[in-house]
Structures are given as structure tokens and as C-alpha cells.
Design an enzyme around this catalytic site. Structure first.
Site, PDB file in Angstrom:
ATOM      1  N   HIS A 116      33.343  21.152  43.223  1.00 28.29           N
ATOM      2  CA  HIS A 116      32.251  20.730  42.095  1.00 28.29           C
ATOM      3  C   HIS A 116      31.259  21.788  41.758  1.00 28.29           C
ATOM      4  CE1 HIS A 116      30.523  17.955  39.417  1.00 28.29           C
ATOM      5  NE2 HIS A 116      30.734  16.986  40.103  1.00 28.29           N
ATOM      6  N   ASP A 331      48.424  13.541  29.285  1.00 23.22           N
ATOM      7  CA  ASP A 331      49.888  13.288  29.154  1.00 23.22           C
ATOM      8  C   ASP A 331      50.571  14.789  29.264  1.00 23.22           C
ATOM      9  OD1 ASP A 331      52.288  12.627  28.535  1.00 23.22           O
ATOM     10  OD2 ASP A 331      51.706  12.000  26.305  1.00 23.22           O
TER      11      ASP A 331
END
Length: 387
Positions: A116, A331
Site C-alpha cells: 500500500h 476483464d
């Protein structure tokens, strides 16, 4: 974790295709292929050494159906992410690792572990969507904006707004032993329950248009305070990670890649939070979120530059809204993911996620010491089952 059905297609060469497209994507997002180091200025920097990203291939003898609903956190899901455990410093945590697990049914789970320090959820989403486009043969029309100087402090810094999120609280409450096991659990908020909580928050007209995230945050904060048995006189905080890309002026470039978060801070006495109506908690959560303006964001940058204070954890709850991120648009050629969920959680941190793409259900996942979680679980289940 990103769970894909695979549409019944053969995925024997899927890993090779994914590695090839990942390599192409890393040319654009080259900091992810580097490593972290500590500079002479005391700040962490990325060494763009081109070391690459670790990509792990795995197979499973079970089906996605047997794996179950991944939106409910379970320790077994850690096997679907490649973690580097036992590191002695955040500098030694890889910036990014990828694990691709193929299931007997043809389904695929893509497990992502990120540091992070380099990026937030929005940046990760941008990286993954770009990776998906390259995998599907789509040219990237816009390249990532990597210049971090856009978030530099003002000169001179202006500390004109208080930042209680950085202020160490004067009171200290007893907490369960650090030796106690930490337990992570998920709770499902269905649309009917969310609507009920919103109506409760609007009683007496003190709150207008409460969001699902605001009522979940308030309820979690109240029950957490009860579960920890916090004394009424103790000052407590709720910190919320807020994406500020569109809040700062001028707005950040849409393709900005990095951390772009501020933290809202709701503060009150534990006794007030527990004893006053639910609308009280929702109102102070809502007001804290509204305070994250352009001035607040720039003041936060200046404050940290001058003080180097860290966000305090004592008597503090943390929460983040993952349910706002369109992870279901990622996708790679297998269609959109069936489910997206965290495989593990940071201690003392809560997230909200959508249970499935078309579902109105929101999952709250968080972790507490075992004794605290047992009290929290009983209260939360009682509330969720209440008609």
C-alpha cells in the site's frame, strides 16, 4: 481475489498469456517492477531497478462452487495469494505479487498482493484494468500519470486546519492482550436492512440522505466500542480512508497512479456514541466525511510534511469503502469476475465490499481479538436478523 468462471474455455495457456501481457503493462507501470528504499530525507522511494513482479502459477483439484462464497473471509483463501511472510521491514515487502490459480471446473482465481506504500485501491484498479485491456489486445489510449510532485506541500506549509486524526489521545483504555488470537469475520447487509438503518438515522430530521456506507460505518463503530468495553469518558475516533482525486482542486489527472487518499476523522466520547440515538453516530460520521475538502486535503499534506506524525491507532476504528470501486469491470478475456473480495485483512481495519456484481448486498469484513469479536459478532448478528 478475483474469481472468474472461465466460460468453460480451455485455460491451459492462460498463465503464459497473462505473464506476457503483465510484462507489457509493467513497461507503462514501471515503478511496480522496482523495490522500496529509504532516502536520506527519511521518505520511502521506489528504486526503478526493473526487477519485475513475481508471478506464481497454481492449480486446485476443487471447483469454484466447492471453494464457496469468497466474500466471507476465510483463512483458507490465503492460499490463493502469494504472500512474502516474515519480512522485518515494510521495505522488504514486494510492491506487487500475482498468483493465478486454475480450478478443476475451468475457473480461475487471480490473487493480487500489493504494498500500500506505492498505491491505493483506485490505482490498483487502474493498473488491473490496463492489464486486462492489453491481455485482450486493446491499445492503451492513455498512459499512467506517475509524477508525485503534484501532491507536494505548499511553500511555505499552511497549518490552518486541525487534524485530530494525527493527534495522540490523552486517555488510554485497557485492551485485550496482544497475545490473544485475532479473528476475522464478515457480515452481510441486505438492501432491506440498509434501508431500515437509513430510516432510523433520519429520525427527528438530524441526518439527511445517509448513505449505506455511512450507516454501516456508524453501526460498526458503535458495536466495536461496546465490544471493547470502552469506558464512557474515553475519547474515541473513527478514521475513514477517502479518495480525493476529484475533491482536490484542480482535480487529479484521471490516469494518476499512486496513493491519493485523505482520512476523515469522527470524534466523540464513548458514552455519547453508545447512549445517544443511532442518528448521532451517523451524523458525526457524515459530517467528518464532508470536511474532506480541497483546503482539508492540502492542509493534511502540509501537516504531515511539517510534523511527520503518524495516524494514531489507540481507541480508534478504521474503515474503507471498497464497494465504491468498480473491480467487476476487470476483464482478462474470461468475462467479468463473478466475485471480488479481500483474502486477508490488516489488523484493526474494516472494509465494505459488494457481495457480487449485480447484488445489492454489502459485506462488512473486519478483525478483532477473539474475545472482542465474540461480543461484536453476537451484537451484529442480532441486529442483522432483526426485522
Amino acid at each position: 481475489m478475483f474469481s472468474y468462471e472461465g466460460n468453460g474455455m480451455g485455460n491451459e495457456n492462460a498463465a503464459d498469456v497473462m505473464k506476457e501481457s503483465l510484462a507489457k503493462n509493467l513497461v507503462k507501470f514501471y515503478p511496480l517492477a522496482g523495490s522500496l528504499t529509504l532516502g536520506l530525507d527519511g521518505k520511502m522511494h521506489v528504486q526503478c531497478t526493473g526487477e519485475g513482479v513475481l508471478f506464481v502459477e497454481a492449480t486446485s483439484d476443487c471447483t469454484l462452487e466447492e471453494l464457496g462464497d469468497i466474500s466471507y473471509i476465510d483463512s483458507k483463501f490465503r492460499e490463493l495469494i502469494h504472500y512474502v511472510d516474515g519480512v522485518d521491514s515494510i521495505l522488504n515487502v514486494p510492491i506487487l505479487t500475482v498468483q493465478m490459480t486454475r480450478f478443476r471446473c475451468g475457473g480461475i482465481v487471480l490473487g493480487i498482493a500489493m504494498n500500500h506504500i506505492l498505491m491505493d485501491g483506485e490505482a490498483l484498479l487502474y493498473f488491473l484494468k490496463s492489464w486486462g485491456k492489453i491481455t485482450r489486445g486493446i491499445h492503451l489510449s492513455v498512459e499512467p500519470y506517475l509524477d508525485r510532485s503534484i501532491l507536494s506541500p505548499r511553500q511555505p506549509p499552511i497549518l490552518d486546519i486541525p487534524h485530530p486524526e494525527f493527534v495522540k489521545l490523552k486517555t488510554k483504555t485497557s485492551t485485550p492482550s496482544d497475545q490473544e488470537s485475532r479473528v476475522y469475520q464478515s457480515f452481510c447487509f441486505k438492501p432491506q436492512k440498509l434501508q431500515q438503518l437509513k430510516q432510523l438515522a433520519k429520525e427527528k430530521g438530524s441526518v439527511t440522505n445517509p448513505t449505506s456506507f455511512e450507516v454501516i460505518s456508524a453501526l460498526m463503530w458503535i458495536m466495536r466500542t461496546k465490544a471493547f468495553k470502552t469506558e464512557p469518558h474515553v475519547t474515541i475516533k473513527l478514521l475513514t480512508a477517502v479518495d480525493v482525486r476529484t475533491k482536490i482542486k484542480p482535480p487529479m489527472p484521471e490516469c494518476y497512479f499512486g496513493n491519493c487518499l485523505a482520512v476523515s476523522c469522527a470524534v466523540c466520547k464513548a458514552g455519547d456514541l453508545i447512549e445517544k440515538p443511532f442518528s448521532f453516530a451517523v451524523k458525526i460520521v457524515q459530517e467528518a466525511l464532508k470536511k474532506v475538502t480541497d483546503d482539508y486535503i492540502k492542509s493534511t499534506i502540509d501537516y504531515y510534511e511539517v510534523t511527520r506524525d503518524v495516524l494514531q491507532a489507540e481507541n480508534t476504528a478504521w474503515i474503507s469503502k471498497w464497494s465504491r470501486l468498480p473491480f467487476y469491470e476487470i476483464d482478462f478475456g474470461w468475462g467479468e469476475p463473478v466475485q471480488v473480495a479481500p483474502a486477508s485483512m490488516v489488523w484493526n481495519f474494516a472494509v465494505t465490499i459488494s457481495q457480487r456484481r449485480e447484488s445489492g448486498n454489502i459485506i462488512l469484513t473486519l478483525g478483532f481479538p477473539e474475545s472482542v469479536m465474540e461480543r461484536f459478532r453476537q451484537m451484529m448478528l442480532l441486529e442483522l436478523e432483526q426485522k
